[in-house]
Write a protein that holds these residues in place. Structure first.
Motif, PDB file in Angstrom:
ATOM      1  N   TYR A 333      34.537  36.624  73.516  1.00 64.28           N
ATOM      2  CA  TYR A 333      33.199  36.708  72.925  1.00 64.28           C
ATOM      3  C   TYR A 333      32.114  36.382  73.954  1.00 64.28           C
ATOM      4  CZ  TYR A 333      35.190  37.185  68.229  1.00 64.28           C
ATOM      5  OH  TYR A 333      35.855  37.632  67.118  1.00 64.28           O
ATOM      6  N   SER A 334      32.394  35.429  74.834  1.00 65.80           N
ATOM      7  CA  SER A 334      31.416  35.087  75.880  1.00 65.80           C
ATOM      8  C   SER A 334      31.150  36.287  76.775  1.00 65.80           C
ATOM      9  CB  SER A 334      31.934  33.915  76.728  1.00 65.80           C
ATOM     10  OG  SER A 334      32.037  32.735  75.968  1.00 65.80           O
ATOM     11  N   PHE A 335      32.220  36.940  77.202  1.00 72.46           N
ATOM     12  CA  PHE A 335      32.063  38.096  78.077  1.00 72.46           C
ATOM     13  C   PHE A 335      31.516  39.303  77.324  1.00 72.46           C
ATOM     14  CE2 PHE A 335      35.578  36.387  81.089  1.00 72.46           C
ATOM     15  CZ  PHE A 335      34.657  35.521  81.665  1.00 72.46           C
ATOM     16  N   ALA A 336      31.796  39.366  76.014  1.00 72.97           N
ATOM     17  CA  ALA A 336      31.214  40.452  75.210  1.00 72.97           C
ATOM     18  C   ALA A 336      29.701  40.316  75.154  1.00 72.97           C
ATOM     19  CB  ALA A 336      31.799  40.427  73.796  1.00 72.97           C
ATOM     20  N   ILE A 337      29.219  39.100  74.958  1.00 71.26           N
ATOM     21  CA  ILE A 337      27.773  38.850  74.922  1.00 71.26           C
ATOM     22  C   ILE A 337      27.159  39.145  76.290  1.00 71.26           C
ATOM     23  CG2 ILE A 337      26.020  37.045  74.678  1.00 71.26           C
ATOM     24  CD1 ILE A 337      27.928  35.792  72.551  1.00 71.26           C
ATOM     25  N   LEU A 338      27.813  38.648  77.344  1.00 69.62           N
ATOM     26  CA  LEU A 338      27.346  38.894  78.709  1.00 69.62           C
ATOM     27  C   LEU A 338      27.187  40.387  78.955  1.00 69.62           C
ATOM     28  CD1 LEU A 338      27.106  37.355  81.659  1.00 69.62           C
ATOM     29  CD2 LEU A 338      29.306  38.477  82.013  1.00 69.62           C
ATOM     30  N   ASN A 339      28.211  41.155  78.595  1.00 74.08           N
ATOM     31  CA  ASN A 339      28.182  42.591  78.835  1.00 74.08           C
ATOM     32  C   ASN A 339      27.300  43.332  77.847  1.00 74.08           C
ATOM     33  OD1 ASN A 339      30.243  43.603  81.069  1.00 74.08           O
ATOM     34  ND2 ASN A 339      31.078  41.765  80.126  1.00 74.08           N
ATOM     35  N   GLY A 340      27.091  42.747  76.651  1.00 74.59           N
ATOM     36  CA  GLY A 340      26.170  43.361  75.702  1.00 74.59           C
ATOM     37  C   GLY A 340      24.751  43.385  76.247  1.00 74.59           C
ATOM     38  N   ILE A 341      24.331  42.263  76.806  1.00 74.66           N
ATOM     39  CA  ILE A 341      23.009  42.209  77.440  1.00 74.66           C
ATOM     40  C   ILE A 341      22.970  43.143  78.644  1.00 74.66           C
ATOM     41  CG2 ILE A 341      21.367  40.705  78.623  1.00 74.66           C
ATOM     42  CD1 ILE A 341      21.605  40.197  75.609  1.00 74.66           C
ATOM     43  N   ALA A 342      24.064  43.154  79.417  1.00 80.17           N
ATOM     44  CA  ALA A 342      24.110  44.010  80.604  1.00 80.17           C
ATOM     45  C   ALA A 342      24.108  45.488  80.245  1.00 80.17           C
ATOM     46  CB  ALA A 342      25.351  43.676  81.430  1.00 80.17           C
ATOM     47  N   ALA A 343      24.565  45.817  79.035  1.00 79.95           N
ATOM     48  CA  ALA A 343      24.547  47.211  78.593  1.00 79.95           C
ATOM     49  C   ALA A 343      23.161  47.642  78.150  1.00 79.95           C
ATOM     50  CB  ALA A 343      25.550  47.402  77.453  1.00 79.95           C
ATOM     51  N   LEU A 344      22.443  46.763  77.487  1.00 78.38           N
ATOM     52  CA  LEU A 344      21.139  47.118  76.921  1.00 78.38           C
ATOM     53  C   LEU A 344      20.030  47.162  77.974  1.00 78.38           C
ATOM     54  CD1 LEU A 344      21.230  44.964  73.649  1.00 78.38           C
ATOM     55  CD2 LEU A 344      21.428  47.459  73.818  1.00 78.38           C
ATOM     56  N   LEU A 345      20.051  46.217  78.892  1.00 79.40           N
ATOM     57  CA  LEU A 345      18.889  46.025  79.763  1.00 79.40           C
ATOM     58  C   LEU A 345      18.661  47.100  80.827  1.00 79.40           C
ATOM     59  CD1 LEU A 345      18.689  42.165  80.376  1.00 79.40           C
ATOM     60  CD2 LEU A 345      17.411  43.581  78.766  1.00 79.40           C
ATOM     61  N   PRO A 346      19.702  47.626  81.513  1.00 83.41           N
ATOM     62  CA  PRO A 346      19.410  48.520  82.643  1.00 83.41           C
ATOM     63  C   PRO A 346      18.521  49.711  82.299  1.00 83.41           C
ATOM     64  CG  PRO A 346      21.674  47.829  82.736  1.00 83.41           C
ATOM     65  CD  PRO A 346      21.143  47.338  81.419  1.00 83.41           C
ATOM     66  N   ALA A 347      18.918  50.540  81.350  1.00 84.68           N
ATOM     67  CA  ALA A 347      18.134  51.731  81.015  1.00 84.68           C
ATOM     68  C   ALA A 347      16.895  51.404  80.205  1.00 84.68           C
ATOM     69  CB  ALA A 347      19.007  52.738  80.257  1.00 84.68           C
ATOM     70  N   LEU A 348      16.997  50.380  79.344  1.00 81.72           N
ATOM     71  CA  LEU A 348      15.887  50.083  78.436  1.00 81.72           C
ATOM     72  C   LEU A 348      14.816  49.203  79.064  1.00 81.72           C
ATOM     73  CD1 LEU A 348      17.859  49.441  75.114  1.00 81.72           C
ATOM     74  CD2 LEU A 348      16.798  51.561  75.925  1.00 81.72           C
ATOM     75  N   ALA A 349      15.190  48.330  79.981  1.00 85.84           N
ATOM     76  CA  ALA A 349      14.218  47.377  80.527  1.00 85.84           C
ATOM     77  C   ALA A 349      14.177  47.356  82.047  1.00 85.84           C
ATOM     78  CB  ALA A 349      14.527  45.966  79.995  1.00 85.84           C
ATOM     79  N   LEU A 350      15.326  47.169  82.708  1.00 88.80           N
ATOM     80  CA  LEU A 350      15.316  47.000  84.159  1.00 88.80           C
ATOM     81  C   LEU A 350      14.820  48.249  84.885  1.00 88.80           C
ATOM     82  CD1 LEU A 350      18.641  45.035  84.785  1.00 88.80           C
ATOM     83  CD2 LEU A 350      16.320  44.142  84.554  1.00 88.80           C
TER      84      LEU A 350
END
Length: 477
Positions: A333-350
């Protein structure tokens, strides 16, 4: 050529991301399950697990550089990168199937030790991943123009790949790691094969250097060694520690580690303090620019790899009431959350922020967020909920690490040598990973307080953030 490729539509970027997603998913399965399997099912200690994880960086050193160089030169099966994506995908799928059967394989081979079999399977999986990983990234640079489109290609790569990475950890947490492994084997096979028949590669890669024909066909080992100069300290320590391990030599001092650290810091900051102004060729490409990217990126991976490999040891010490299954779920679950943020941010924000403020500034800021999250985990985290919250913040830097540096690096090297330099760029990942497996694992095995896991992570990300701010931002054309 499909219309979506001609127009560089969002659907094309998503399709283009699937081979990288396959390899990323295989790596997520390995991260989620390997340490847990070896610790809880086969009883290996933290240092033995570190040795198993050393197989990956070794595979990366050999696989990505060699395959990258070869894929720049060959053309078969109607592609330059396509053959390696297909071959690596099939082999990675088969290697995943071997992971939960380490004990059976050991017995069938006449009782060969679990550690030896685990190393062999980990090496097989990592070689398979590394055969494909370089081509899956290089092909993005091959079919996208420099600038905003290139950034978009790599941020969409991480968004799609990261989304499936979250799925991997959710499957491991909700069901178990065995279900995850078998699901992963099927997905890796499908995503490696399907997209390669729809993405059309250019048969000729443009070269913009002055000596185009020489640059295009020669492998200059002297220039390669110069290009990776910021990593010489990492390389020297990896060789030193590997000899000690293979020879079963035990030392009671840290002279080798201390010297390697000093050498590394010297070459990293000697590179970073040089000016790029007079180094670029007519196309804006620069060996020094590439070296600076290596120097800055390398310390990120000390922090990332230490987290991935030894989070389980930190949780075992800080959350003693968790059972083995609950420990595995908390990690997933920790790594799922880590990767969930990493999935959303690149195209949408970064990506949008990078286009507005500059990729390097945005990247450095993201690394600082992760460094502070790591420090909080080390000092204050004692429950799964607190861990999940901080891993969400840590995902900001992780999102940047797996997206922005590829776009930054790809515009500092010749297009005709993209595979080779993508492989050399990968050395800034695998050599620090090897240092973690061979050196930091030994240190963490001896310290009593496993909070040191995340203190090491925080310090590494802080050094990396400062280093990135010393890299010159490439101006948009």
């Amino acid at each position: 050529m499909l219309k979506i490729q001609q127009s560089l539509s969002r659907r094309f970027y998503m399709l283009l991301s699937l081979p990288s997603t396959a390899m990323g998913f295989a790596l997520s399965v390995q991260i989620s399950a390997l340490s847990w399997l070896l610790s809880t099912q086969y009883g290996l200690d933290i240092h033995e697990i570190g040795i198993v994880w050393a197989a990956g960086p070794i595979a990366g050193i050999l696989g990505q550089v060699i395959v990258g160089f070869i894929s720049d030169k060959v053309w078969f099966w109607n592609g330059r990168r396509r053959p390696f994506i297909l071959i690596g995908g099939v082999l990675a799928s088969l290697s995943l199937l071997a992971l939960p059967n380490i004990g059976i394989i050991s017995e069938s081979l006449g009782g060969i030790g679990i550690l030896a079999v685990a190393i062999a399977i980990a090496l097989s999986l990592d070689l398979s991943i590394n055969v494909s990983f370089n081509p899956t990234r290089s092909i993005i640079a091959d079919v996208t123009p420099e600038g905003e489109a290139r950034t978009k290609g790599y941020t969409w790569m991480q968004t799609v790949s990261g989304t499936f990475g979250v799925l991997a950890y959710v499957i491991g947490g909700y069901w178990n790691n065995f279900v995850l492994i078998y699901f992963g084997a099927a997905l890796v096979l499908l995503f490696s094969i399907l997209p390669t028949f729809f993405v059309i590669e250019p048969k000729e890669l443009p070269s913009s250097g002055e000596n185009q024909e020489t640059d295009k066909h020669n492998f200059n080992i002297v220039q390669v060694l110069k290009d990776i100069k910021p990593l010489w300290g990492f390389l020297a320590y990896s060789l030193y520690a590997s000899v000690l391990h293979l020879s079963n030599i035990e030392v009671s001092h840290y002279w080798g580690e201390t010297l390697a650290l000093l050498v590394t810091l010297f070459f990293v900051f000697e590179t970073l303090f040089k000016s790029e102004d007079n180094e670029s060729n007519k196309s804006g490409k620069s060996h020094l620019g590439f070296q600076k990217v290596l120097a800055a990126h390398s310390f990120s991976w000390i922090g990332i790899q230490t987290m991935f490999v030894f989070t389980y040891a930190f949780l075992q010490e800080k959350m003693t009431l968790l059972s083995d299954d609950e420990l595995g779920q908390t990690i997933s679950y920790s790594f799922a959350i880590l990767n969930g943020i990493a999935a959303l941010l690149p195209a949408l924000a970064l990506g949008p922020l990078a286009n507005k403020f500059g990729r390097i500034k945005v990247h450095a800021a993201a690394l600082l967020v992760t460094a502070f999250a790591y420090l909080y985990i080390a000092l204050f985290t004692t429950s799964p909920i607190s861990m999940y919250i901080m891993m969400a913040f840590a995902g900001v830097g992780w999102a940047a690490i797996v997206s922005l540096p590829f776009a930054i690096m790809s515009e500092r090297v010749e297009n005709s040598k993209m595979g080779l330099y993508m492989g050399l760029f990968n050395l800034s990942v695998v050599l620090p990973q090897l240092v973690v497996s061979l050196g930091i694992s030994l240190f963490l095995n001896k310290v009593d307080d496993k909070s040191m896991v995340f203190i090491v992570c925080a310090a590494s990300l802080l050094i990396s953030a400062v280093s990135w701010l010393m890299v010159k931002e490439k101006q948009a054309d």
